[in-house]
Design a protein around this motif. Structure first.
Motif, mmCIF file in Angstrom:
data_model
loop_
_atom_site.group_PDB
_atom_site.id
_atom_site.type_symbol
_atom_site.label_atom_id
_atom_site.label_comp_id
_atom_site.label_asym_id
_atom_site.label_seq_id
_atom_site.Cartn_x
_atom_site.Cartn_y
_atom_site.Cartn_z
ATOM 1 N N LYS A 98 0.835 -1.202 0.000
ATOM 2 C CA LYS A 98 0.000 0.000 0.000
ATOM 3 C C LYS A 98 0.870 1.252 0.000
ATOM 4 N N PHE A 99 0.302 2.329 -0.535
ATOM 5 C CA PHE A 99 1.012 3.588 -0.661
ATOM 6 C C PHE A 99 0.152 4.742 -0.174
ATOM 7 N N ARG A 100 0.799 5.691 0.485
ATOM 8 C CA ARG A 100 0.171 6.975 0.772
ATOM 9 C C ARG A 100 0.559 7.934 -0.343
ATOM 10 N N LEU A 101 -0.426 8.493 -1.010
ATOM 11 C CA LEU A 101 -0.180 9.464 -2.077
ATOM 12 C C LEU A 101 -0.431 10.873 -1.564
ATOM 13 N N ALA A 102 0.208 11.856 -2.197
ATOM 14 C CA ALA A 102 0.046 13.250 -1.788
ATOM 15 C C ALA A 102 0.351 14.156 -2.968
ATOM 16 N N LEU A 103 -0.214 15.352 -2.946
ATOM 17 C CA LEU A 103 -0.011 16.350 -3.993
ATOM 18 C C LEU A 103 1.238 17.161 -3.660
ATOM 19 N N THR A 104 2.330 16.931 -4.396
ATOM 20 C CA THR A 104 3.571 17.661 -4.142
ATOM 21 C C THR A 104 3.715 18.813 -5.128
ATOM 22 N N SER A 105 4.598 19.734 -4.811
ATOM 23 C CA SER A 105 4.793 20.904 -5.674
ATOM 24 C C SER A 105 5.596 20.573 -6.924
ATOM 25 N N PHE A 106 6.049 19.306 -7.058
ATOM 26 C CA PHE A 106 6.849 18.901 -8.211
ATOM 27 C C PHE A 106 6.071 17.997 -9.160
ATOM 28 N N LYS A 107 4.754 18.079 -9.124
ATOM 29 C CA LYS A 107 3.809 17.345 -9.982
ATOM 30 C C LYS A 107 3.739 15.852 -9.680
ATOM 31 N N HIS A 108 4.590 15.364 -8.755
ATOM 32 C CA HIS A 108 4.558 13.948 -8.395
ATOM 33 C C HIS A 108 3.546 13.702 -7.275
ATOM 34 N N VAL A 109 3.154 12.437 -7.136
ATOM 35 C CA VAL A 109 2.219 12.074 -6.067
ATOM 36 C C VAL A 109 2.776 10.975 -5.165
ATOM 37 N N GLY A 110 4.018 10.558 -5.411
ATOM 38 C CA GLY A 110 4.647 9.576 -4.531
ATOM 39 C C GLY A 110 4.770 8.184 -5.107
ATOM 40 N N ILE A 111 4.473 8.022 -6.382
ATOM 41 C CA ILE A 111 4.575 6.694 -6.985
ATOM 42 C C ILE A 111 4.749 6.841 -8.494
ATOM 43 N N PHE A 112 5.483 5.904 -9.090
ATOM 44 C CA PHE A 112 5.627 5.824 -10.543
ATOM 45 C C PHE A 112 4.980 4.510 -10.975
ATOM 46 N N PRO A 113 3.750 4.547 -11.474
ATOM 47 C CA PRO A 113 2.980 3.307 -11.683
ATOM 48 C C PRO A 113 3.622 2.309 -12.639
ATOM 49 N N GLU A 114 4.388 2.798 -13.621
ATOM 50 C CA GLU A 114 4.993 1.875 -14.581
ATOM 51 C C GLU A 114 6.009 0.955 -13.928
ATOM 52 N N GLN A 115 6.523 1.349 -12.738
ATOM 53 C CA GLN A 115 7.515 0.529 -12.051
ATOM 54 C C GLN A 115 6.944 -0.777 -11.507
ATOM 55 N N ALA A 116 5.640 -0.923 -11.531
ATOM 56 C CA ALA A 116 5.029 -2.182 -11.092
ATOM 57 C C ALA A 116 5.558 -3.372 -11.889
ATOM 58 N N VAL A 117 5.951 -3.161 -13.131
ATOM 59 C CA VAL A 117 6.564 -4.232 -13.924
ATOM 60 C C VAL A 117 7.817 -4.763 -13.231
ATOM 61 N N ASN A 118 8.623 -3.845 -12.702
ATOM 62 C CA ASN A 118 9.844 -4.256 -12.004
ATOM 63 C C ASN A 118 9.543 -4.874 -10.642
ATOM 64 N N TRP A 119 8.479 -4.412 -9.969
ATOM 65 C CA TRP A 119 8.075 -5.046 -8.701
ATOM 66 C C TRP A 119 7.670 -6.491 -8.948
ATOM 67 N N ASP A 120 6.953 -6.722 -10.044
ATOM 68 C CA ASP A 120 6.547 -8.095 -10.385
ATOM 69 C C ASP A 120 7.776 -8.979 -10.590
ATOM 70 N N TYR A 121 8.744 -8.479 -11.339
ATOM 71 C CA TYR A 121 9.948 -9.252 -11.649
ATOM 72 C C TYR A 121 10.712 -9.587 -10.372
ATOM 73 N N SER A 122 10.963 -8.572 -9.531
ATOM 74 C CA SER A 122 11.758 -8.809 -8.322
ATOM 75 C C SER A 122 11.048 -9.754 -7.354
ATOM 76 N N SER A 123 9.741 -9.581 -7.172
ATOM 77 C CA SER A 123 9.027 -10.445 -6.222
ATOM 78 C C SER A 123 8.988 -11.889 -6.712
ATOM 79 N N GLN A 124 8.876 -12.094 -8.014
ATOM 80 C CA GLN A 124 8.891 -13.457 -8.550
ATOM 81 C C GLN A 124 10.252 -14.120 -8.350
ATOM 82 N N ILE A 125 11.329 -13.373 -8.625
ATOM 83 C CA ILE A 125 12.671 -13.931 -8.488
ATOM 84 C C ILE A 125 12.979 -14.240 -7.021
ATOM 85 N N ILE A 126 12.644 -13.301 -6.123
ATOM 86 C CA ILE A 126 12.913 -13.502 -4.690
ATOM 87 C C ILE A 126 12.228 -14.764 -4.187
#
Length: 293
Positions: free
Chosen positions: A91-119
């Motif tokens: 789970k993630f806490r999101l927030a409106l930052t002054s740098f247009k980000h919200v605290g997550i890069f959704p495309e990185q879920a591909v890499n989370w899938d890869y690492s969790s499968q390998i581990i």
């Protein structure tokens, strides 16, 4: 082999449309309009649909900062979302930052899938994973949830604290939080003879360490790779290198990895993208990854 990869397990995230240097995205129940320099084509959906759907829009004062404009003042500044794949739930806490980000890069879920499968497949009990340039900890949470002993390194204290919040939200514990310049940390670990079963790098194009150290991707990434491969456990390991830079291609990533680690096995390279519901694809960086089991 060069691949095009997009996340497939997101329920709480949706790229609705993108174009005209903007993207329309849903994070949980909140729909945002944000700048997107890669979206050089025209929007698929009419502007009227964008205006009807969105709750909050980011209006930039410069290329790096701006303000959020809400249609309804009661729309929250902070909210939570969840990510699940067959191995993990985080789970993630999101927030409106002054740098247009919200605290997550959704495309990185591909890499989370890869690492969790390998581990999960490693024979090593509680494999050690190092997450560099780790931001608010998506990759750290994924590794820890899959059973790793995880070290999270970022130079900005506020985002490391944010990552710790995400750890608590995800009912996880014992991630090692380090506020330090990533290159300095790696060099020290090499001197100590440390080894890791997994290493994840998502370096920015530009950045600064906590003591004013300067990071420029094209100037420092080869030095980083030459050092970081010395930390890989020789028997069981994986490495993920991700780069979001308009000047970088997956061929550059391939050359960096092969140059630093000539005996690499199972190397995959390619481009990450988000598939919009409207049909268009949004490219969001290049990657290289490999594993030995």
């Amino acid at each position: 082999m060069i691949q095009l990869l997009t996340p497939t397990h997101w329920k709480d995230y949706e790229l609705i449309d993108c174009g005209d240097f903007e993207k329309l995205e849903r994070f949980g129940n909140v729909i945002l309009i944000r700048p997107e320099p890669q979206a050089v084509w025209g929007k698929v959906l009419p502007q009227s649909e964008w205006q009807k759907l969105h709750h909050i829009k980011f209006k930039g004062r410069s290329a790096t900062s701006g303000e959020w404009v809400k249609k309804n003042p009661s729309t929250p500044d902070r909210w939570h979302i969840e990510y699940k794949n067959p191995e993990i739930a985080i789970k993630f806490r999101l927030a409106l930052t002054s740098f247009k980000h919200v605290g997550i890069f959704p495309e990185q879920a591909v890499n989370w899938d890869y690492s969790s499968q390998i581990i999960k497949k490693f024979k090593t009990p509680q494999p050690k994973v190092l997450n560099l340039f780790a931001y608010t900890g998506g990759a750290s949470l994924a590794a820890q949830a899959a059973g790793a002993d995880t070290t999270h390194v970022d130079s900005i204290k506020q985002v490391v604290s944010w990552g710790n919040e995400n750890q608590e939200l995800s009912s996880l514990s014992n991630i090692r939080w380090v506020v330090e310049d990533a290159l300095k940390f790696v060099k020290r670990e090499v001197k100590r003879g440390k080894k890791y079963n997994g290493i994840i790098l998502d370096p920015p194009a530009y950045g600064h360490g906590p003591n004013g150290e300067k990071w420029k991707l094209e100037d420092h990434i080869n030095e980083m790779m030459q050092d970081v491969v010395q930390l890989l456990d020789p028997d069981e390991h994986f490495l993920i290198l991700n780069a979001y830079s308009l000047g970088f291609s997956s061929v550059i990533i391939e050359n960096l990895i092969k140059g630093a680690y000539p005996r690499v096995q199972n190397l995959e390279t390619g481009e990450l993208y988000l598939q919009a519901t409207s049909g268009v694809k949004l490219p969001l960086g290049v990657f290289g990854k490999f594993c030995k089991m």
